[in-house]
Design a protein around this motif. Sequence first.
Motif, PDB file in Angstrom:
ATOM      1  N   ASP A  86       0.809  -1.219   0.000  1.00  0.00           N
ATOM      2  CA  ASP A  86       0.000   0.000   0.000  1.00  0.00           C
ATOM      3  C   ASP A  86       0.846   1.274   0.000  1.00  0.00           C
ATOM      4  O   ASP A  86       0.403   2.310  -0.465  1.00  0.00           O
ATOM      5  CB  ASP A  86      -0.937   0.027   1.221  1.00  0.00           C
ATOM      6  N   ASP A  87       2.058   1.211   0.538  1.00  0.00           N
ATOM      7  CA  ASP A  87       2.894   2.404   0.661  1.00  0.00           C
ATOM      8  C   ASP A  87       4.350   2.068   0.303  1.00  0.00           C
ATOM      9  O   ASP A  87       5.155   1.768   1.184  1.00  0.00           O
ATOM     10  CB  ASP A  87       2.803   2.953   2.091  1.00  0.00           C
ATOM     11  N   PRO A  88       4.677   2.118  -0.996  1.00  0.00           N
ATOM     12  CA  PRO A  88       6.041   1.776  -1.407  1.00  0.00           C
ATOM     13  C   PRO A  88       7.120   2.604  -0.706  1.00  0.00           C
ATOM     14  O   PRO A  88       8.185   2.077  -0.371  1.00  0.00           O
ATOM     15  CB  PRO A  88       6.040   2.034  -2.917  1.00  0.00           C
ATOM     16  N   HIS A  89       6.861   3.892  -0.459  1.00  0.00           N
ATOM     17  CA  HIS A  89       7.859   4.732   0.212  1.00  0.00           C
ATOM     18  C   HIS A  89       8.143   4.220   1.629  1.00  0.00           C
ATOM     19  O   HIS A  89       9.298   4.158   2.052  1.00  0.00           O
ATOM     20  CB  HIS A  89       7.406   6.197   0.243  1.00  0.00           C
ATOM     21  N   ALA A  90       7.101   3.854   2.358  1.00  0.00           N
ATOM     22  CA  ALA A  90       7.287   3.315   3.711  1.00  0.00           C
ATOM     23  C   ALA A  90       8.023   1.975   3.657  1.00  0.00           C
ATOM     24  O   ALA A  90       8.852   1.680   4.526  1.00  0.00           O
ATOM     25  CB  ALA A  90       5.938   3.154   4.414  1.00  0.00           C
ATOM     26  N   ASP A  91       7.742   1.171   2.637  1.00  0.00           N
ATOM     27  CA  ASP A  91       8.423  -0.114   2.510  1.00  0.00           C
ATOM     28  C   ASP A  91       9.906   0.079   2.191  1.00  0.00           C
ATOM     29  O   ASP A  91      10.755  -0.655   2.713  1.00  0.00           O
ATOM     30  CB  ASP A  91       7.737  -0.975   1.447  1.00  0.00           C
ATOM     31  N   ASP A  93      11.641   2.682   3.186  1.00  0.00           N
ATOM     32  CA  ASP A  93      12.192   3.115   4.484  1.00  0.00           C
ATOM     33  C   ASP A  93      12.497   1.904   5.368  1.00  0.00           C
ATOM     34  O   ASP A  93      13.571   1.809   5.965  1.00  0.00           O
ATOM     35  CB  ASP A  93      11.206   4.023   5.232  1.00  0.00           C
ATOM     36  N   ALA A  94      11.543   0.986   5.454  1.00  0.00           N
ATOM     37  CA  ALA A  94      11.698  -0.188   6.326  1.00  0.00           C
ATOM     38  C   ALA A  94      12.844  -1.080   5.864  1.00  0.00           C
ATOM     39  O   ALA A  94      13.658  -1.528   6.682  1.00  0.00           O
ATOM     40  CB  ALA A  94      10.393  -0.984   6.373  1.00  0.00           C
ATOM     41  N   ILE A  95      12.936  -1.319   4.564  1.00  0.00           N
ATOM     42  CA  ILE A  95      13.984  -2.216   4.071  1.00  0.00           C
ATOM     43  C   ILE A  95      15.350  -1.554   4.224  1.00  0.00           C
ATOM     44  O   ILE A  95      16.329  -2.206   4.582  1.00  0.00           O
ATOM     45  CB  ILE A  95      13.704  -2.662   2.610  1.00  0.00           C
ATOM     46  N   ARG A  97      16.291   0.611   6.548  1.00  0.00           N
ATOM     47  CA  ARG A  97      16.670   0.520   7.973  1.00  0.00           C
ATOM     48  C   ARG A  97      17.206  -0.869   8.305  1.00  0.00           C
ATOM     49  O   ARG A  97      18.237  -1.019   8.957  1.00  0.00           O
ATOM     50  CB  ARG A  97      15.471   0.825   8.875  1.00  0.00           C
ATOM     51  N   MET A  98      16.506  -1.887   7.864  1.00  0.00           N
ATOM     52  CA  MET A  98      16.912  -3.268   8.147  1.00  0.00           C
ATOM     53  C   MET A  98      18.276  -3.562   7.539  1.00  0.00           C
ATOM     54  O   MET A  98      19.135  -4.152   8.171  1.00  0.00           O
ATOM     55  CB  MET A  98      15.836  -4.217   7.615  1.00  0.00           C
ATOM     56  N   TRP A  99      18.485  -3.150   6.292  1.00  0.00           N
ATOM     57  CA  TRP A  99      19.767  -3.408   5.631  1.00  0.00           C
ATOM     58  C   TRP A  99      20.915  -2.699   6.342  1.00  0.00           C
ATOM     59  O   TRP A  99      21.978  -3.272   6.531  1.00  0.00           O
ATOM     60  CB  TRP A  99      19.720  -2.980   4.180  1.00  0.00           C
ATOM     61  N   LYS A 100      20.697  -1.450   6.714  1.00  0.00           N
ATOM     62  CA  LYS A 100      21.762  -0.697   7.400  1.00  0.00           C
ATOM     63  C   LYS A 100      22.145  -1.379   8.711  1.00  0.00           C
ATOM     64  O   LYS A 100      23.319  -1.400   9.078  1.00  0.00           O
ATOM     65  CB  LYS A 100      21.329   0.747   7.642  1.00  0.00           C
ATOM     66  N   GLN A 101      21.167  -1.941   9.411  1.00  0.00           N
ATOM     67  CA  GLN A 101      21.449  -2.664  10.657  1.00  0.00           C
ATOM     68  C   GLN A 101      22.313  -3.899  10.399  1.00  0.00           C
ATOM     69  O   GLN A 101      22.993  -4.377  11.302  1.00  0.00           O
ATOM     70  CB  GLN A 101      20.147  -3.090  11.339  1.00  0.00           C
ATOM     71  N   ARG A 102      22.304  -4.406   9.191  1.00  0.00           N
ATOM     72  CA  ARG A 102      23.084  -5.595   8.841  1.00  0.00           C
ATOM     73  C   ARG A 102      24.360  -5.254   8.066  1.00  0.00           C
ATOM     74  O   ARG A 102      24.966  -6.113   7.445  1.00  0.00           O
ATOM     75  CB  ARG A 102      22.211  -6.569   8.069  1.00  0.00           C
ATOM     76  N   GLY A 103      24.748  -3.973   8.115  1.00  0.00           N
ATOM     77  CA  GLY A 103      26.023  -3.571   7.540  1.00  0.00           C
ATOM     78  C   GLY A 103      26.017  -3.268   6.057  1.00  0.00           C
ATOM     79  O   GLY A 103      27.076  -3.198   5.433  1.00  0.00           O
ATOM     80  N   VAL A 104      24.846  -3.080   5.472  1.00  0.00           N
ATOM     81  CA  VAL A 104      24.746  -2.773   4.052  1.00  0.00           C
ATOM     82  C   VAL A 104      24.757  -1.255   3.869  1.00  0.00           C
ATOM     83  O   VAL A 104      24.010  -0.542   4.536  1.00  0.00           O
ATOM     84  CB  VAL A 104      23.461  -3.380   3.443  1.00  0.00           C
ATOM     85  N   THR A 105      25.608  -0.772   2.981  1.00  0.00           N
ATOM     86  CA  THR A 105      25.613   0.642   2.599  1.00  0.00           C
ATOM     87  C   THR A 105      24.538   0.805   1.533  1.00  0.00           C
ATOM     88  O   THR A 105      24.547   0.081   0.534  1.00  0.00           O
ATOM     89  CB  THR A 105      26.988   1.050   2.042  1.00  0.00           C
ATOM     90  N   THR A 106      23.614   1.743   1.735  1.00  0.00           N
ATOM     91  CA  THR A 106      22.455   1.844   0.852  1.00  0.00           C
ATOM     92  C   THR A 106      22.431   3.158   0.082  1.00  0.00           C
ATOM     93  O   THR A 106      23.061   4.142   0.468  1.00  0.00           O
ATOM     94  CB  THR A 106      21.136   1.722   1.643  1.00  0.00           C
ATOM     95  N   ASP A 115       3.647   8.882 -10.736  1.00  0.00           N
ATOM     96  CA  ASP A 115       3.570   7.706  -9.870  1.00  0.00           C
ATOM     97  C   ASP A 115       4.923   6.994  -9.936  1.00  0.00           C
ATOM     98  O   ASP A 115       5.058   5.947 -10.570  1.00  0.00           O
ATOM     99  CB  ASP A 115       2.439   6.784 -10.343  1.00  0.00           C
ATOM    100  N   PRO A 116       5.947   7.550  -9.275  1.00  0.00           N
ATOM    101  CA  PRO A 116       7.314   7.037  -9.467  1.00  0.00           C
ATOM    102  C   PRO A 116       7.524   5.648  -8.875  1.00  0.00           C
ATOM    103  O   PRO A 116       6.865   5.239  -7.932  1.00  0.00           O
ATOM    104  CB  PRO A 116       8.176   8.057  -8.731  1.00  0.00           C
ATOM    105  N   ILE A 117       8.478   4.978  -9.487  1.00  0.00           N
ATOM    106  CA  ILE A 117       8.990   3.722  -8.951  1.00  0.00           C
ATOM    107  C   ILE A 117      10.103   4.102  -7.997  1.00  0.00           C
ATOM    108  O   ILE A 117      10.973   4.895  -8.340  1.00  0.00           O
ATOM    109  CB  ILE A 117       9.511   2.824 -10.077  1.00  0.00           C
ATOM    110  N   VAL A 118      10.059   3.566  -6.787  1.00  0.00           N
ATOM    111  CA  VAL A 118      11.076   3.874  -5.789  1.00  0.00           C
ATOM    112  C   VAL A 118      11.817   2.605  -5.424  1.00  0.00           C
ATOM    113  O   VAL A 118      11.344   1.502  -5.681  1.00  0.00           O
ATOM    114  CB  VAL A 118      10.464   4.533  -4.527  1.00  0.00           C
ATOM    115  N   GLY A 119      12.969   2.783  -4.815  1.00  0.00           N
ATOM    116  CA  GLY A 119      13.711   1.613  -4.412  1.00  0.00           C
ATOM    117  C   GLY A 119      14.951   1.982  -3.643  1.00  0.00           C
ATOM    118  O   GLY A 119      15.261   3.155  -3.431  1.00  0.00           O
ATOM    119  N   ALA A 120      15.651   0.941  -3.226  1.00  0.00           N
ATOM    120  CA  ALA A 120      16.928   1.096  -2.547  1.00  0.00           C
ATOM    121  C   ALA A 120      17.816  -0.027  -3.025  1.00  0.00           C
ATOM    122  O   ALA A 120      17.364  -1.136  -3.283  1.00  0.00           O
ATOM    123  CB  ALA A 120      16.756   1.029  -1.035  1.00  0.00           C
ATOM    124  N   ARG A 121      19.087   0.290  -3.156  1.00  0.00           N
ATOM    125  CA  ARG A 121      20.075  -0.709  -3.514  1.00  0.00           C
ATOM    126  C   ARG A 121      21.244  -0.557  -2.568  1.00  0.00           C
ATOM    127  O   ARG A 121      21.402   0.488  -1.932  1.00  0.00           O
ATOM    128  CB  ARG A 121      20.499  -0.572  -4.970  1.00  0.00           C
TER     129      ARG A 121
END
Length: 165
Positions: A86-91, A93-95, A97-106, A115-121
Amino acid sequence: MSAALAATAVLLTSCAGTPGRPDQTGATSITPDAAKQSVTTFVDRSTAALGGDWTPRGGAGLSPCTTGDGDDGVSWVLIVDRPAGDDPHADVDAIERMWKQRGVTTERYQSGGADPIVGARGAGGPTASVDFYADPRGYALTAESECAEGDYADMVRRQGDATAG
């Protein structure tokens, strides 16, 4: 739809620039089995953080790579999809945060349009690379393990032998 999402994810990922792979100047000490388990666990934790029903595209696939000491090696690539949340931006954000806690540089990315496509790598931690692609039509998560010492051609042949017998 999955093929279209994957193609768009690759296009967006390649256009926006990605964090570099972790510094691989030292020799790797991870085994192929440990690399596979590590990236599988990471993907499982990532998808659990977002919830929903994720569908793997096959299983973990082998990919050739070069270890930190310059030897040929293998990595494992996993790709999973699910319907959009329902909320790609919030998702994202959540992913992130989780990745950073596991040592991933994002690094975040976003397409243009109303209606943009958002993401994190990212890269680091238990992964050589990871990408979460949050399209309003569906989500995709792709992760590649660290490079482990191993003979790619031999491992592919052994996998084929195991499935044929």
